[in-house]
Design an enzyme around this catalytic site. Sequence first.
Site, short mmCIF file in Angstrom:
data_model
loop_
_atom_site.label_atom_id
_atom_site.label_comp_id
_atom_site.label_asym_id
_atom_site.label_seq_id
_atom_site.Cartn_x
_atom_site.Cartn_y
_atom_site.Cartn_z
N LYS A 173 8.67 -24.76 22.55
CA LYS A 173 10.01 -25.26 22.37
C LYS A 173 10.67 -24.63 21.03
O LYS A 173 10.24 -25.01 20.04
CB LYS A 173 9.92 -26.78 22.18
CG LYS A 173 11.28 -27.35 22.31
CD LYS A 173 11.63 -28.43 21.44
CE LYS A 173 12.34 -28.03 20.28
NZ LYS A 173 13.65 -27.57 20.11
N GLU A 248 3.31 -26.66 9.09
CA GLU A 248 3.90 -25.90 8.09
C GLU A 248 5.31 -26.49 7.80
O GLU A 248 6.19 -26.72 8.53
CB GLU A 248 4.23 -24.54 8.60
CG GLU A 248 2.97 -23.63 8.42
CD GLU A 248 1.93 -23.75 7.48
OE1 GLU A 248 2.32 -23.95 6.26
OE2 GLU A 248 0.83 -23.43 7.54
N CYS A 282 10.86 -21.10 3.65
CA CYS A 282 10.21 -22.19 3.15
C CYS A 282 9.37 -21.63 1.94
O CYS A 282 8.87 -22.24 1.27
CB CYS A 282 9.24 -22.60 4.28
SG CYS A 282 8.51 -21.58 5.09
N GLU A 381 13.70 -30.33 -1.10
CA GLU A 381 14.04 -28.93 -0.70
C GLU A 381 15.35 -28.91 -0.10
O GLU A 381 15.79 -29.44 0.92
CB GLU A 381 12.85 -28.73 0.58
CG GLU A 381 13.08 -27.24 1.30
CD GLU A 381 12.11 -26.75 2.34
OE1 GLU A 381 11.98 -27.65 3.12
OE2 GLU A 381 11.65 -25.96 2.16
P1 ADP Z 1 14.85 -28.09 10.30
O1 ADP Z 1 15.27 -29.15 9.30
O2 ADP Z 1 14.26 -26.95 10.26
O3 ADP Z 1 15.64 -27.97 11.53
P2 ADP Z 1 13.20 -29.99 12.29
O4 ADP Z 1 11.98 -30.42 11.80
O5 ADP Z 1 14.31 -30.74 12.38
O6 ADP Z 1 13.70 -29.00 10.96
O7 ADP Z 1 13.18 -28.98 13.26
C1 ADP Z 1 11.93 -27.93 13.44
C2 ADP Z 1 11.51 -28.07 15.07
O8 ADP Z 1 11.10 -29.40 15.34
C3 ADP Z 1 12.76 -27.88 15.97
O9 ADP Z 1 12.42 -27.11 17.05
C4 ADP Z 1 13.27 -29.15 16.34
O10 ADP Z 1 14.10 -28.90 17.62
C5 ADP Z 1 11.90 -29.96 16.34
N1 ADP Z 1 11.86 -31.29 16.50
C6 ADP Z 1 12.79 -32.18 15.77
N2 ADP Z 1 12.64 -33.43 16.11
C7 ADP Z 1 11.55 -33.47 16.95
C8 ADP Z 1 10.55 -34.57 17.67
N3 ADP Z 1 10.91 -35.92 17.44
N4 ADP Z 1 9.62 -34.18 18.12
C9 ADP Z 1 9.37 -33.01 18.52
N5 ADP Z 1 9.91 -31.81 17.95
C10 ADP Z 1 11.00 -32.13 17.15
#
Ligand code: ADP
Length: 479
Positions: A173, A248, A282, A381
């Site tokens: 994903k 990470e 990062c 961050e």
């Molecule tokens: P960023 O601030 O880099 O967008 P996120 O943690 O929001 O960081 O996103 C990193 C990844 O985690 C993306 O692929 C996002 O779609 C996914 N993601 C966000 N929320 C969830 C969740 N509740 N469960 C699983 N994956 C998630």
Amino acid sequence: MADVKPNLIGGQWQAGEHASANINPSDTDDVIGHYATATTDDVEAAIAAASAAAHDWARSGIQVRHDILRTASDEIMARREDIGRLLSREEGKTLAEGIGETVRAAQIFNFFAGETLRLAGEKLPSVRAGVDVEITREPVGVVGIITPWNFPVAIPAWKIAPAICYANPVVFKPAELVPGCAWAIVDILHRAGMPAGTINLVNGPGSVVGQAMLDDARVKAVTFTGSQATGERVAQASVRHMRKFQLEMGGKNPLVVLDDADLDVAVDCAVQGAFFSTGQRCTASSRLVVTEGIHSRFVEACVSKIRELNVGDALDSRTQIGPVVDEVQLQQDLDYVEIGRREGATLRAGGERLAREKNGYYMQPALFTDTHNDMRINTEEVFGPVASVIRVRDYEEALHVANDTTFGLSSGICTQSLKHATHFKRNAQAGMVMVNLPTAGVDYHVPFGGAKGSSYGPREQGRYAAEFHTTVKTAYTSA
Ligand code: ADP
């Protein structure tokens, strides 16, 4: 709707009912394509297909997996210009950075192609006479891969390649903002001969698609790169299912500059580490911890370098700093500039939104001085082209400030003193330490990961990737 790029589920491309538009951050009128959004049913089907494929995939020969990885590496390398261009168009890093990242992905697939041929166990004598002991590594099972938008080719590569090497089926994903690169990599792997179900692509929102993956007990291991908040969700859901997980989650990386540093090297490390890739790494150096004797020379040199930086369209060969990835992130960066000002820091350069010929998310890199380590701009961050200088008395205070953070990904020092460099390598609380190098920029054949709140679980990349992607079996035989 015109051409929709589908998801890959159980070896079949599936367009589904909905799709989302992929927009170029350098030019918001440029729609790169439409990408199918997976439903929770699609995620369920992908996991079912991966689970069904796991048994045979675990018994596939190493030659088969080597050849797939090698074929993928060759195609990515051959298409580095067009994949690099797609990367720059959808994520906003410069074309040189986009092509460089694509080459890196090809190298990673090539590295793990080699690792596939080097799989080995151990055979030892038992403490009991007449008994043999064998230690082998086995696949961990279905691996869920959740990736961020900032390295849309390299991070999927360094998570998918070891999964294939160690014979795990993948449900992937990617981040919502970068479906194009993810699609390109999965298409290459599919055509390279991945058996049905061993590589699945499910595009869509994290809260729906990612969460559905986390909630499914058939996913035996999850590797995640992203924010701390989502990392915590991954951890909680994974503990509930007693599955392996690897996180990470960013950094607040210090670059220490001592009085005896080579000024040109220090300024290059700072400007490169803080602002290249639009500061969206990062491992970016967001805290420049500088001793008194070099402080004013260092700041002046950084400010004049920042003013010369060419911010513009990622695809323009003159551009050094591309746009911020989207409006939400740009607003967050600008908010932090305002927060820094309100906290009493001096904005010495940049920090404003820029207008360019095309409508995009452009920002002049920002440098703060007169900052303290406990200000929000030095503890949270930002994930954009914003850096702060923290003035310190001497090496001891610099080390203390460098370590005084909840993060611990990468930590750098610029000095010509062997004594201080050696002490820093031993005492920096970080997973990666850089001497006279930017905090960002790593090799692909050695471990990547952090200490403290930056990371959790086994390291990624290089041979250390086996720790996450395999489970160890110890067998005893009485002959
Ligand atoms: P960023 O601030 O880099 O967008 P996120 O943690 O929001 O960081 O996103 C990193 C990844 O985690 C993306 O692929 C996002 O779609 C996914 N993601 C966000 N929320 C969830 C969740 N509740 N469960 C699983 N994956 C998630």
